[in-house]
Every structure is written in structure tokens, then in C-alpha cells.
Design a protein around this motif. Structure first.
Motif, mmCIF file in Angstrom:
data_model
loop_
_atom_site.group_PDB
_atom_site.id
_atom_site.type_symbol
_atom_site.label_atom_id
_atom_site.label_comp_id
_atom_site.label_asym_id
_atom_site.label_seq_id
_atom_site.Cartn_x
_atom_site.Cartn_y
_atom_site.Cartn_z
ATOM 1 N N CYS A 1 -2.809 9.648 3.815
ATOM 2 C CA CYS A 1 -2.609 9.820 2.377
ATOM 3 C C CYS A 1 -3.397 11.029 1.894
ATOM 4 C CB CYS A 1 -3.015 8.561 1.606
ATOM 5 S SG CYS A 1 -4.811 8.332 1.458
ATOM 6 N N MET B 1 -6.259 8.530 -2.359
ATOM 7 C CA MET B 1 -7.468 7.756 -2.040
ATOM 8 C C MET B 1 -8.319 7.554 -3.285
ATOM 9 S SD MET B 1 -9.188 6.097 0.220
ATOM 10 C CE MET B 1 -8.388 6.597 1.765
ATOM 11 N N CYS C 1 -8.629 9.323 4.643
ATOM 12 C CA CYS C 1 -7.268 9.743 4.302
ATOM 13 C C CYS C 1 -6.420 9.935 5.559
ATOM 14 C CB CYS C 1 -7.291 11.036 3.497
ATOM 15 S SG CYS C 1 -7.917 10.853 1.808
#
Length: 294
Positions: A35, A40, A30
């Protein structure tokens, strides 16, 4: 063109496999593409709502120390996943949960359905579908209903593909629900007889006289099975796992866990064992059609 569903799912599974094989944690992955864990999870699960970016996949492949061949194959899946399926042109008449189903149906090589309430969309007549839509959405504009009917007819082009096969198991109760009136039902049953004569389609009816059976507990469902696929960018081959689709009133379930799919497979074996053979099914259908024609 198969649309975005299957390549997106393949891409997600391969990214997860590469991450787990390399021993990289979700948090570290991540951090590389900046993110959230939820994003994910959606990416690795092949879910919609995540924008597929080449830079992200390249960064993850580098982190996972993927081979050039694997990286090229995944980048090819991104390109394929970004191509819209034909059904996307139908806009709002495709519910969000059904967009996923259409992508799976279009890429499946085998469709097996058990239905207890109405005829599956792949073999419905326009009038039968129209009656279902008016029942579900009595205030819907005629133009919107006709667009949904057109969508069903477009889906049925799948039956023209000789590499695609469909097996439909119907409870006899399906034939008793007078959807659209006697004339519509007579035409629909004649359609069942006609479609059942195709070499790639089989139809079996489970008589109500058989008593209790497993199909009464499973509710209706569809099992979709897929052919193996290879990447033009590499020698990589993927097997898309079978999916069981269970539609509800406000949404749907997509089951691809092996143990759950196996339970539905076993249920299909039991349901088919209770069904009439194809000739006896045709005889029963012809009898029902005559009853509606009177």
C-alpha cells in the motif's frame, strides 16, 4: 451496535503502537501489504476510505511480532468495524464528515456541548429541526427534509440510555433566534425544560448580561468522552481518547490531541462558571417561553 467509527480508530491506534514499538518503518510496513504511505496513514489514523482486510492485519501483526492475544483482539476489531451503524440506512442525508461524528456520539458516555447559535440536535424538536433544514436547503424535497428530521429523532434515543449523560451550555442568544416562528420557539423552549429534568441531562444558559467570556472566542463545539472498552477475544482494554467536534459551514474538525482537548475542557469550566444554575436556567427558559406564547 456502535458502528464502525470507534473500532476503526482503535484498530488504527493499536497498529501504529505495535509498529512503533517494534521499530518497523512505515515504508517497510507499506511494502508488506503493498500500500502507499498515504493509505497506511489513513489506516493508522482510523480514517474511512480504507478497506479493512484480515490478511493485511495478520501480515502486519506478524511483521510487528505481536502476541497471539493482540492479534486476536485486532481481528475482532475488524469484524466490529465492518458492522454498519444504524445511521447508514439514512444514506445521503448524512454528510460524509458527519458520519464520523454519529459513530462517536453513539459510543460516547458523556456529551458536553457549548452552543451560541441554535439548540443542539440531541434536544431539538421536530419542528425546530425542520425549520433549520428548510433554511439551509430551501429547495430540498419534503421527503428528504422529513428523513433528516427522523434522523434527529433517532439520535435522541441516546438520551434513554442511563449510562449516557449530556451537559448542554447555551448562550442566551440561542433563545433569541426566532427559528420557525414564535410557536416553534415556545415548543422548543418547553422541550429544553422537559429534557433538562432528566437525571442524565443538565442544561445551563449563559446570560448575555455577563459580558465578555471565553465562550465567545471558542465558537460552538462538542466534547465527547468514552468509556473504556475490552476485547472479548483477549484481556486487552482500550481507552478511546476524548474528541472535540467543531462543525463548520462546509465541514468539521475532529480534535483528539491531548493539549487541544485540555484547552477546550478549560474553556468549558469558564463557560459553566458564567452559566446560571439549573433552577435559574429553568426560570429563564419559562420566562422566554411565555414571551413567545404571547
Amino acid at each position: 451496535m456502535i458502528g464502525s467509527t470507534v473500532p476503526r480508530r482503535m484498530l488504527g491506534r493499536e497498529l501504529r503502537r505495535l509498529r512503533e514499538t517494534s521499530g518497523v518503518s512505515v515504508s517497510k510496513a507499506c511494502a508488506v501489504i503493498q500500500c502507499s504511505p498515504q493509505t497506511m496513514w489513513r489506516l493508522e489514523g482510523g480514517q474511512g476510505g480504507v478497506k479493512l482486510k484480515t490478511l493485511y492485519v495478520e501480515a502486519l501483526c506478524k511483521l510487528y511480532e505481536a502476541s497471539d492475544e493482540d492479534t486476536a483482539a485486532l481481528l475482532g476489531l475488524i469484524e466490529e468495524a465492518q458492522r454498519p451503524g444504524w445511521w447508514h440506512s439514512y444514506g445521503d442525508c448524512v454528510p460524509e464528515h458527519f458520519d464520523l461524528y454519529l459513530g462517536l456520539e453513539q459510543s460516547a458516555r458523556r456529551f458536553t456541548a457549548w452552543q451560541t447559535t441554535f439548540v443542539p440536535g440531541l434536544i431539538q424538536t421536530p419542528a425546530y429541526r425542520r425549520a433549520l433544514e428548510w433554511t439551509a436547503f430551501p429547495g430540498m424535497p419534503t421527503s428528504a427534509v422529513e428523513q433528516r428530521v427522523e434522523l434527529i429523532m433517532k439520535r435522541q434515543e441516546r438520551l434513554e440510555d442511563p449510562t449516557f449523560s449530556a451537559a448542554v451550555l447555551l448562550s442566551e442568544s440561542v433563545l433569541g433566534h426566532e427559528i420557525g416562528g414564535p410557536a416553534v420557539m415556545a415548543d422548543q423552549i418547553h422541550q429544553l425544560i422537559k429534557v433538562g429534568q432528566r437525571r442524565n441531562v443538565s442544561i445551563g444558559v449563559v446570560p448575555q448580561t455577563v459580558g465578555a467570556h471565553l465562550g465567545l472566542q471558542t465558537y460552538h463545539f462538542v466534547l465527547l468522552e468514552f468509556p473504556p472498552r475490552s476485547s472479548p477475544e483477549s484481556k486487552t482494554k482500550w481507552i478511546e481518547p476524548p474528541v472535540v467536534y467543531v462543525e463548520g459551514f462546509t465541514g468539521a474538525l475532529y480534535l483528539d490531541q491531548a493539549d487541544k482537548v485540555d484547552r477546550y475542557r478549560s474553556a468549558l469550566v469558564e463557560i459553566k462558571r458564567r452559566a446560571l444554575d439549573e433552577q435559574c436556567t429553568r426560570d429563564l427558559l419559562a420566562h422566554k417561553a411565555k414571551e413567545y406564547a404571547v
